[in-house]
Each structure stands twice: as structure tokens, then as C-alpha cells.
Design an enzyme around this catalytic site. Sequence first.
Site, short mmCIF file in Angstrom:
data_model
loop_
_atom_site.label_atom_id
_atom_site.label_comp_id
_atom_site.label_asym_id
_atom_site.label_seq_id
_atom_site.Cartn_x
_atom_site.Cartn_y
_atom_site.Cartn_z
N PRO A 74 0.84 -1.21 0.00
CA PRO A 74 0.00 0.00 0.00
C PRO A 74 0.87 1.25 0.00
CG PRO A 74 -0.36 -1.31 2.00
CD PRO A 74 0.68 -2.01 1.20
N GLU A 75 0.44 2.24 -0.74
CA GLU A 75 1.15 3.51 -0.75
C GLU A 75 0.34 4.52 0.05
OE1 GLU A 75 2.56 4.64 -4.67
OE2 GLU A 75 2.68 2.55 -5.29
#
Length: 293
Positions: free
Chosen positions: A2-3
Site C-alpha cells: 500500500p502507498e
Amino acid sequence: MPELPEVETVRRGLEPAMAGARIDGFEARRADLRFALQPDLAKRLIGQTVIGLGRRAKYLLAELSSGDVLLMHLGMSGSFRVLQGEAAATPGAFHHPRNDDRAHDHVVFRMSNGAVVVFNDPRRFGYMKILAPGEIADEPFLKGLGPEPLGNSFDAALLASACAGRKTSLKAALLDQRVVAGLGNIYVCEALFGAHLSPKRIAATLATRTGAPTERAERLVEAIRAVLNAAIKAGGSSLRDHRQTSGELGYFQHSFAVYDREGEPCRTPGCTGVVKRFVQNGRSTFWCPKCQK
Ligand SMILES: [Zn+2]
């Protein structure tokens, strides 16, 4: 992994369940996630009120009434879900269509408002660590992180000064968490496309000889902000394992301009280019060679 937009989506989902509520119960169903959980973790959490739930880069930070801060990272496959009402009151009611295997529900918070917050992580690259107030400034996970791209201090001058003299590519510079925090492969590709800048361009060209920002730096800052804000608005991207705390998928992957679009037409109005992919620093870069210079 996840960013920033995915982590921010999670933060916004957890906030109503956790912020302002007391942790009445905390259960760690195993002694370790990516790292061993601290032996006194439950003792330091139970009875504390969550004053606020913040985010720094890809870390969630729950500020507790004791002054401690609980740092949480989703790793590769970690997700939170919030159970409320009947679902929270039913023992063992942690069934979720995403993952029938409750063996991966590793950590459970029971909040004073009745919400139950479950952390599920099949691959166990996520982690949690509680920090005393004096430990936060020296925490290795947080130390050295660059500016928040959506924060007020991040602007063309700051980005240019971080890139001045750097002979690496723009792609590599933006992935460096010391230059700007929280960006990963997807949003770097998208931001460079939005700014019409080549991922191969030398990072130093964002600054003039005296270190002042060039017009390219201005464009890039705007593009980074625009792509992150759009992704947060869409609930993040549902590549790999990201889900919102409600279990819903994010939708931003449908809006990718270049990422994962190899061979498809460029979306820049008037551009006749085709999206290309190449491997750069071991990761796939997607771009339009025709309009990204
Ligand atoms: Zn193009």
C-alpha cells in the site's frame, strides 16, 4: 505494498471507530507479526483513550492518553476492518468474504464505543510498535522521512533542493523516502505522467544551478498532489490486497493513466503515443515516451 493513498484511506476508515474511544480490550493472537510484539504492548494499550489517529508516510500513528504512540504499518498484505453493532457483539463474528481464513486475524482491539477493530495479515509483513513520548524523535522507522507530499511544507523549492545535484533518475529520486515520503511505484509513475516528465530524466534538472526550482519542479509537485488527492478520493487502489476498513475495494486503479497500461493509447489529449513499460531499478516503469520529456 500500500502507498500513501491506501494508508490514508485506512486511516479515515479507522478514525470514527478509534479516535476519542478508549481501548477496553486488546488481543494479540500471536507473539509476532513481522517483528516480535513488545511484551508490555497490551498493558500499555488497555485503558488508554485514542486521542487522535494520524499518518506519517505509510505509518498510522495512534496517539494515546498516556502520551505513548502506537505505530502501525500494513506491510504487504495487512488490512484493518471495523465491526460495529451486531457484528461486533457476536463472538467470533469476524467472517469476511475477503478472507475466510480467520487464522490471519492477528490483532483485535475492542473499543469503548462498541467497535471492534481487527487486523488481518496473511503474509505478516505488517507490524505494530508502541513508543514512549521520548522515543518518537529517534524512532528508526520515522527518522529521516522526507516531507509529506500533501503537507504545507512540500513545494517546488523543497523538492528542487532535495534533487539538486542528484544524478539519479527522477523515478529513483521520487521513490527515495528521504526526498518525499509515502510514494511508491504506482503513484510515482502516475505523477511523472501527470507532469509530462520522463522517468529517465536526471533528478538534478528540477533545480537551476543555484538550486532554485525549475518550472518542471512546480509541475511535478502539482502532479504529485493531484494524483494522491484523486486516489484518496477514490478510496485508494485495489491492486493486490488493499481494501478499505469497510471491506470495500478502492477504485483508483480504474483511473490509472499509465500504470499497468502497457501497449494502450496515451491519455494525454492530442498525444498519439502508446504506453510503454521498462524495468528501472528493478521495478516496472510505465510511461508515454512521446509526451513525457
Ligand atoms: Zn503521451
